[in-house]
Design an enzyme around this catalytic site. Structure first.
Site, PDB file in Angstrom:
ATOM      1  CB  CYS A  55     -32.589  29.799  85.309  1.00  0.00           C
ATOM      2  SG  CYS A  55     -33.371  28.209  85.568  1.00  0.00           S
TER       3      CYS A  55
ATOM      4  CG  HIS B 104     -34.299  32.076  88.952  1.00  0.00           C
ATOM      5  ND1 HIS B 104     -34.574  32.622  87.727  1.00  0.00           N
ATOM      6  CD2 HIS B 104     -34.596  30.762  88.857  1.00  0.00           C
ATOM      7  CE1 HIS B 104     -35.017  31.682  86.919  1.00  0.00           C
ATOM      8  NE2 HIS B 104     -35.041  30.547  87.575  1.00  0.00           N
TER       9      HIS B 104
ATOM     10  CD  GLU C 282     -33.562  36.154  88.308  1.00  0.00           C
ATOM     11  OE1 GLU C 282     -32.402  36.002  88.730  1.00  0.00           O
ATOM     12  OE2 GLU C 282     -34.156  35.319  87.600  1.00  0.00           O
TER      13      GLU C 282
HETATM   14  N1  GLN Z   1     -36.241  24.690  82.493  1.00  0.00           N
HETATM   15  C1  GLN Z   1     -36.166  25.983  81.874  1.00  0.00           C
HETATM   16  C2  GLN Z   1     -35.561  25.919  80.496  1.00  0.00           C
HETATM   17  O1  GLN Z   1     -35.273  24.881  80.004  1.00  0.00           O
HETATM   18  C3  GLN Z   1     -35.374  26.950  82.730  1.00  0.00           C
HETATM   19  C4  GLN Z   1     -36.125  27.254  83.999  1.00  0.00           C
HETATM   20  C5  GLN Z   1     -35.889  28.604  84.559  1.00  0.00           C
HETATM   21  O2  GLN Z   1     -35.377  29.520  83.884  1.00  0.00           O
HETATM   22  N2  GLN Z   1     -36.296  28.781  85.782  1.00  0.00           N
HETATM   23  O3  GLN Z   1     -35.375  26.912  79.885  1.00  0.00           O
END
Ligand code: GLN
Length: 197
Positions: A81, A176, A178
Protein backbone atom coordinates in the site's frame (compact mmCIF):
# COMPACT_ATOMS: atom_id res chain seq x y z
CA UNK A 1 21.52 -18.81 4.98
CA UNK A 2 18.84 -20.44 7.07
CA UNK A 3 17.29 -17.55 8.99
CA UNK A 4 16.79 -14.46 6.84
CA UNK A 5 17.45 -11.17 8.59
CA UNK A 6 14.85 -8.66 7.50
CA UNK A 7 13.86 -5.17 8.55
CA UNK A 8 10.58 -3.31 8.63
CA UNK A 9 10.92 0.42 8.04
CA UNK A 10 9.47 1.71 11.30
CA UNK A 11 8.88 5.43 10.78
CA UNK A 12 5.07 5.22 10.55
CA UNK A 13 2.41 2.71 9.57
CA UNK A 14 1.43 -0.87 10.29
CA UNK A 15 4.89 -1.97 11.38
CA UNK A 16 3.73 -4.38 14.08
CA UNK A 17 1.57 -6.42 11.69
CA UNK A 18 4.50 -6.99 9.34
CA UNK A 19 6.83 -7.88 12.21
CA UNK A 20 4.31 -10.48 13.36
CA UNK A 21 3.90 -12.15 9.95
CA UNK A 22 7.64 -12.23 9.27
CA UNK A 23 8.36 -13.60 12.75
CA UNK A 24 5.69 -16.28 12.28
CA UNK A 25 7.48 -17.28 9.07
CA UNK A 26 10.73 -17.78 10.97
CA UNK A 27 12.62 -14.65 9.95
CA UNK A 28 14.83 -12.64 12.28
CA UNK A 29 13.07 -9.28 12.21
CA UNK A 30 14.21 -5.82 13.24
CA UNK A 31 12.54 -2.46 13.14
CA UNK A 32 14.64 -0.13 11.00
CA UNK A 33 14.75 3.59 11.73
CA UNK A 34 18.40 4.43 11.22
CA UNK A 35 21.01 3.78 8.52
CA UNK A 36 23.03 1.50 10.87
CA UNK A 37 19.95 -0.66 11.37
CA UNK A 38 19.40 -0.92 7.63
CA UNK A 39 22.99 -2.06 7.18
CA UNK A 40 22.26 -5.09 9.37
CA UNK A 41 19.44 -6.60 7.32
CA UNK A 42 19.22 -8.52 4.04
CA UNK A 43 15.75 -7.35 3.05
CA UNK A 44 13.33 -4.56 3.93
CA UNK A 45 9.55 -4.21 4.19
CA UNK A 46 7.93 -0.82 3.61
CA UNK A 47 4.66 -0.94 5.56
CA UNK A 48 1.23 0.45 4.83
CA UNK A 49 0.43 3.79 6.39
CA UNK A 50 0.69 7.23 4.87
CA UNK A 51 3.28 7.48 2.13
CA UNK A 52 3.71 11.26 2.37
CA UNK A 53 4.46 10.99 6.09
CA UNK A 54 6.90 8.10 5.64
CA UNK A 55 8.56 10.09 2.85
CA UNK A 56 9.02 13.15 5.09
CA UNK A 57 10.22 11.13 8.07
CA UNK A 58 12.66 9.15 5.94
CA UNK A 59 14.28 12.41 4.92
CA UNK A 60 14.26 13.74 8.50
CA UNK A 61 15.86 10.50 9.77
CA UNK A 62 18.50 10.46 7.03
CA UNK A 63 17.02 7.24 5.63
CA UNK A 64 16.14 8.33 2.11
CA UNK A 65 19.57 7.93 0.53
CA UNK A 66 20.46 4.71 2.40
CA UNK A 67 17.18 3.09 1.30
CA UNK A 68 17.69 4.27 -2.28
CA UNK A 69 21.21 2.88 -2.25
CA UNK A 70 20.04 -0.45 -0.83
CA UNK A 71 17.40 -0.72 -3.58
CA UNK A 72 19.97 0.17 -6.24
CA UNK A 73 22.30 -2.49 -4.81
CA UNK A 74 19.57 -5.11 -5.25
CA UNK A 75 18.31 -5.55 -1.69
CA UNK A 76 14.91 -7.27 -1.76
CA UNK A 77 12.18 -4.86 -0.71
CA UNK A 78 8.47 -5.52 -0.27
CA UNK A 79 6.05 -2.59 -0.09
CA UNK A 80 2.38 -2.83 0.86
CA UNK A 81 0.00 0.00 0.00
CA UNK A 82 1.88 3.15 1.13
CA UNK A 83 5.00 0.99 0.76
CA UNK A 84 4.12 0.31 -2.89
CA UNK A 85 3.76 4.06 -3.43
CA UNK A 86 7.22 4.57 -1.91
CA UNK A 87 8.72 1.99 -4.30
CA UNK A 88 7.21 3.56 -7.42
CA UNK A 89 9.39 5.55 -9.80
CA UNK A 90 6.42 7.78 -10.60
CA UNK A 91 3.29 8.74 -8.64
CA UNK A 92 0.16 10.66 -9.42
CA UNK A 93 -1.95 12.48 -6.82
CA UNK A 94 0.93 12.79 -4.40
CA UNK A 95 0.93 15.75 -2.04
CA UNK A 96 2.98 18.81 -2.98
CA UNK A 97 6.67 17.88 -3.00
CA UNK A 98 6.07 14.20 -2.22
CA UNK A 99 9.00 11.97 -3.17
CA UNK A 100 9.46 8.23 -3.36
CA UNK A 101 12.44 5.93 -2.96
CA UNK A 102 11.71 4.55 -6.41
CA UNK A 103 13.11 1.44 -8.04
CA UNK A 104 9.91 -0.05 -9.45
CA UNK A 105 9.34 1.08 -13.04
CA UNK A 106 5.67 1.88 -12.47
CA UNK A 107 3.32 4.82 -12.17
CA UNK A 108 1.14 4.49 -9.08
CA UNK A 109 -1.92 6.58 -8.32
CA UNK A 110 -2.44 7.36 -4.64
CA UNK A 111 -5.91 6.93 -3.15
CA UNK A 112 -7.02 5.61 -6.52
CA UNK A 113 -10.44 4.45 -5.34
CA UNK A 114 -11.46 7.91 -4.15
CA UNK A 115 -13.10 8.90 -0.91
CA UNK A 116 -16.37 7.13 -1.78
CA UNK A 117 -14.72 3.76 -1.41
CA UNK A 118 -12.30 4.03 1.47
CA UNK A 119 -11.81 0.33 1.84
CA UNK A 120 -13.00 -2.98 0.44
CA UNK A 121 -12.08 -6.65 0.45
CA UNK A 122 -11.85 -9.05 -2.46
CA UNK A 123 -10.49 -12.50 -3.28
CA UNK A 124 -7.73 -12.39 -5.89
CA UNK A 125 -6.46 -15.22 -8.07
CA UNK A 126 -2.70 -14.99 -7.93
CA UNK A 127 -0.96 -17.58 -10.14
CA UNK A 128 2.42 -16.87 -8.50
CA UNK A 129 0.95 -17.96 -5.14
CA UNK A 130 -1.27 -20.81 -6.36
CA UNK A 131 -4.46 -21.88 -4.59
CA UNK A 132 -6.46 -20.69 -2.73
CA UNK A 133 -7.14 -17.13 -3.95
CA UNK A 134 -5.68 -14.45 -1.68
CA UNK A 135 -8.12 -12.50 0.47
CA UNK A 136 -7.06 -8.89 -0.04
CA UNK A 137 -8.03 -5.82 1.95
CA UNK A 138 -7.68 -2.44 0.27
CA UNK A 139 -7.53 0.64 2.52
CA UNK A 140 -7.30 4.01 0.71
CA UNK A 141 -5.32 1.96 -1.73
CA UNK A 142 -3.13 2.91 -4.68
CA UNK A 143 -3.28 1.38 -8.17
CA UNK A 144 -0.53 0.58 -10.62
CA UNK A 145 -1.57 2.64 -13.63
CA UNK A 146 1.37 1.99 -15.89
CA UNK A 147 4.24 -0.48 -15.74
CA UNK A 148 7.45 -0.90 -17.71
CA UNK A 149 8.48 -4.01 -19.57
CA UNK A 150 10.51 -5.50 -16.73
CA UNK A 151 7.51 -5.43 -14.40
CA UNK A 152 5.65 -8.68 -13.82
CA UNK A 153 1.96 -8.26 -13.02
CA UNK A 154 1.11 -10.65 -10.20
CA UNK A 155 -2.52 -9.72 -9.56
CA UNK A 156 -5.32 -7.64 -11.03
CA UNK A 157 -8.89 -6.78 -10.12
CA UNK A 158 -11.70 -8.20 -12.29
CA UNK A 159 -11.61 -5.08 -14.46
CA UNK A 160 -7.91 -5.62 -15.16
CA UNK A 161 -6.48 -2.92 -12.91
CA UNK A 162 -3.12 -4.06 -11.56
CA UNK A 163 -2.73 -4.41 -7.78
CA UNK A 164 0.42 -6.52 -7.29
CA UNK A 165 3.73 -6.43 -9.12
CA UNK A 166 7.24 -7.77 -9.01
CA UNK A 167 10.36 -6.45 -10.69
CA UNK A 168 13.53 -8.36 -9.86
CA UNK A 169 14.05 -8.04 -6.13
CA UNK A 170 11.17 -5.60 -5.62
CA UNK A 171 7.66 -6.68 -4.69
CA UNK A 172 4.64 -4.42 -4.24
CA UNK A 173 0.97 -4.88 -3.41
CA UNK A 174 -1.82 -2.27 -3.31
CA UNK A 175 -3.41 -4.24 -0.49
CA UNK A 176 -2.42 -5.44 3.00
CA UNK A 177 -1.78 -9.19 3.36
CA UNK A 178 -0.28 -8.46 6.79
CA UNK A 179 -3.64 -7.54 8.30
CA UNK A 180 -5.51 -10.58 6.97
CA UNK A 181 -3.33 -13.48 8.06
CA UNK A 182 -2.29 -13.98 4.41
CA UNK A 183 1.36 -15.04 4.73
CA UNK A 184 2.20 -16.06 1.17
CA UNK A 185 3.43 -12.69 -0.09
CA UNK A 186 5.78 -12.43 2.88
CA UNK A 187 6.91 -16.01 2.26
CA UNK A 188 7.65 -15.09 -1.37
CA UNK A 189 9.57 -12.04 -0.15
CA UNK A 190 11.62 -14.20 2.25
CA UNK A 191 12.40 -16.56 -0.65
CA UNK A 192 13.68 -13.53 -2.58
CA UNK A 193 15.85 -12.60 0.41
CA UNK A 194 17.26 -16.14 0.67
CA UNK A 195 17.92 -16.32 -3.07
CA UNK A 196 19.88 -13.14 -3.00
CA UNK A 197 21.95 -13.91 0.11
N1 GLN B 1 -3.40 6.39 1.05
C1 GLN B 1 -2.17 6.06 1.71
C2 GLN B 1 -1.00 6.80 1.13
O1 GLN B 1 -1.15 7.60 0.27
C3 GLN B 1 -1.91 4.57 1.66
C4 GLN B 1 -2.92 3.84 2.50
C5 GLN B 1 -2.43 2.58 3.12
O2 GLN B 1 -1.22 2.32 3.20
N2 GLN B 1 -3.36 1.80 3.60
O3 GLN B 1 0.09 6.59 1.53
Amino acid sequence: MTTPRVGVLALQGDVREHVRVLTDLGAQVRKVRRPEELAGVDGLVLPGGESSVIDKLSRAFGMREPVREAIAAGMPVYGTCAGLILLADRITDGIEGQQTFGGLDVTVRRNAFGSQVDSFEVDLDIPALGEPPAHAVFIRAPLVEQAGERVERLAALDDGRVVAVRQGSLLGTSFHPEVMGEHRFHALFLDMVRERA
